[in-house]
Design a protein around this motif. Structure first.
Motif, mmCIF file in Angstrom:
data_model
loop_
_atom_site.group_PDB
_atom_site.id
_atom_site.type_symbol
_atom_site.label_atom_id
_atom_site.label_comp_id
_atom_site.label_asym_id
_atom_site.label_seq_id
_atom_site.Cartn_x
_atom_site.Cartn_y
_atom_site.Cartn_z
ATOM 1 N N THR A 45 0.814 -1.209 0.000
ATOM 2 C CA THR A 45 0.000 0.000 0.000
ATOM 3 C C THR A 45 0.851 1.264 0.000
ATOM 4 O O THR A 45 0.577 2.206 -0.746
ATOM 5 N N VAL A 46 1.886 1.305 0.819
ATOM 6 C CA VAL A 46 2.733 2.487 0.897
ATOM 7 C C VAL A 46 3.458 2.710 -0.429
ATOM 8 O O VAL A 46 3.555 3.839 -0.919
ATOM 9 N N VAL A 47 3.963 1.640 -1.029
ATOM 10 C CA VAL A 47 4.641 1.754 -2.325
ATOM 11 C C VAL A 47 3.691 2.296 -3.379
ATOM 12 O O VAL A 47 4.041 3.181 -4.171
ATOM 13 N N ALA A 48 2.465 1.773 -3.405
ATOM 14 C CA ALA A 48 1.481 2.231 -4.384
ATOM 15 C C ALA A 48 1.173 3.709 -4.202
ATOM 16 O O ALA A 48 1.055 4.459 -5.183
ATOM 17 N N CYS A 49 1.041 4.160 -2.962
ATOM 18 C CA CYS A 49 0.763 5.575 -2.697
ATOM 19 C C CYS A 49 1.942 6.458 -3.089
ATOM 20 O O CYS A 49 1.764 7.577 -3.591
ATOM 21 N N GLU A 50 3.135 5.963 -2.861
ATOM 22 C CA GLU A 50 4.335 6.728 -3.211
ATOM 23 C C GLU A 50 4.435 6.929 -4.724
ATOM 24 O O GLU A 50 4.692 8.031 -5.206
ATOM 25 N N VAL A 51 4.232 5.868 -5.478
ATOM 26 C CA VAL A 51 4.268 5.969 -6.935
ATOM 27 C C VAL A 51 3.169 6.897 -7.434
ATOM 28 O O VAL A 51 3.389 7.763 -8.289
ATOM 29 N N LEU A 52 1.969 6.743 -6.886
ATOM 30 C CA LEU A 52 0.835 7.537 -7.335
ATOM 31 C C LEU A 52 1.014 9.008 -7.000
ATOM 32 O O LEU A 52 0.601 9.878 -7.778
ATOM 33 N N GLY A 53 1.627 9.329 -5.865
ATOM 34 C CA GLY A 53 1.832 10.725 -5.487
ATOM 35 C C GLY A 53 2.596 11.502 -6.540
ATOM 36 O O GLY A 53 2.235 12.626 -6.900
ATOM 37 N N GLY A 54 3.682 10.908 -7.077
ATOM 38 C CA GLY A 54 4.429 11.562 -8.135
ATOM 39 C C GLY A 54 3.612 11.699 -9.411
ATOM 40 O O GLY A 54 3.661 12.738 -10.097
ATOM 41 N N ASP A 55 2.840 10.660 -9.746
ATOM 42 C CA ASP A 55 1.995 10.712 -10.948
ATOM 43 C C ASP A 55 0.950 11.821 -10.841
ATOM 44 O O ASP A 55 0.686 12.543 -11.807
ATOM 45 N N LEU A 56 0.353 11.959 -9.671
ATOM 46 C CA LEU A 56 -0.675 12.985 -9.479
ATOM 47 C C LEU A 56 -0.097 14.382 -9.629
ATOM 48 O O LEU A 56 -0.722 15.265 -10.237
ATOM 49 N N ALA A 57 1.099 14.611 -9.085
ATOM 50 C CA ALA A 57 1.730 15.922 -9.222
ATOM 51 C C ALA A 57 2.027 16.238 -10.680
ATOM 52 O O ALA A 57 1.776 17.352 -11.158
ATOM 53 N N ARG A 58 2.561 15.251 -11.398
ATOM 54 C CA ARG A 58 2.861 15.461 -12.822
ATOM 55 C C ARG A 58 1.596 15.678 -13.641
ATOM 56 O O ARG A 58 1.629 16.342 -14.687
ATOM 57 N N ASP A 59 0.465 15.132 -13.161
ATOM 58 C CA ASP A 59 -0.801 15.268 -13.882
ATOM 59 C C ASP A 59 -1.515 16.572 -13.538
ATOM 60 O O ASP A 59 -2.577 16.848 -14.079
#
Length: 235
Positions: A45-59
């Motif tokens: 879960t933490v890994v998934a949130c970490e990856v998604l956090g960067g994607d959301l900022a770039r989006d």
């Protein structure tokens, strides 16, 4: 709509193989499918949130929108509020990505007040265009790895930069190129050796851990200088 690069992390949780139904996946906020699957399975879960956090900022998603979507996802899948570790991972990744973007746009690092790597690279190119590369050198200041916390790293780097600035108080470009890594574009004159000696003494006598300082001569071509800077920024 962006995609994530989440992968499942092994776990001993007996619920680790439970998957979301197609109806549950469709109801999740856009982009949060991998986080929903991680919540349902109890793995990564933490890994998934970490990856998604960067994607959301770039989006272009704001931090508030991102945290609200995480809360919505967690309530739908588990019926609870997000855990601290998951929220922290998403927010930290979002912040790191946005800071990197802002650093590329600005001449100064907003957290340390030092020049960004992008600005330092531009100044080095100006030296080559003026044919003055032999009259300049790079002074490299490298500290041991800092703590993982973004603000704590920034405070250490700002303190390190203040010490460097006392020795190079003139027109030199002092660039923050990575955690605990500062590069100065300095005049290569008869004073540079004495300045390096003074800087070493100041750093050895301060509260920071042991720090290395050395001089790199500029190569003959600007392209090679860019490759050298890339190498120096790796920590």
């Amino acid at each position: 709509m962006f995609t994530t690069h989440w992968r499942r992390v092994a776990t001993d949780d007996p619920e680790a193989e439970r998957d979301l139904s197609s109806e549950q996946r469709a109801a999740l906020p856009p982009g949060f499918e991998a986080v929903g699957e991680a919540l349902a399975s109890g793995s990564g879960t933490v890994v998934a949130c970490e990856v998604l956090g960067g994607d959301l900022a770039r989006d272009g998603r704001t931090l508030a929108e991102s945290l609200d979507a995480l809360a919505d996802t967690t309530r739908q899948v588990l019926g609870t509020e997000p855990g601290f570790a998951e929220s922290r991972a998403l927010a930290t990744a979002w912040s790191d990505t946005m800071l990197g973007y802002l650093n590329d746009l600005s001449c100064d690092d907003p957290l340390t007040g030092l020049s960004t790597r992008h600005h330092l690279r531009s100044r080095i190119s100006e030296v080559y265009r003026a044919g003055e590369q032999q009259a300049h050198a790079l002074v490299v200041v490298a500290a041991p790895p800092w703590p993982d916390d973004v603000l704590t790293r920034a405070l250490h780097d700002a303190q390190l930069g203040d010490t460097v600035r006392t020795v190079f108080p003139g027109a030199e470009t002092i660039g923050h190129v990575g955690p605990g890594r500062i590069v100065v574009l300095a005049d290569r004159d008869d004073r540079i050796g004495r300045r390096i000696g003074l800087l070493r003494r100041l750093l050895d006598g301060g509260s920071l851990p042991r720090i290395r300082v050395w001089i790199e001569g500029l190569p003959s071509a600007d392209e090679a200088a860019g490759l050298l800077l890339d190498e120096l920024t790796r920590v």
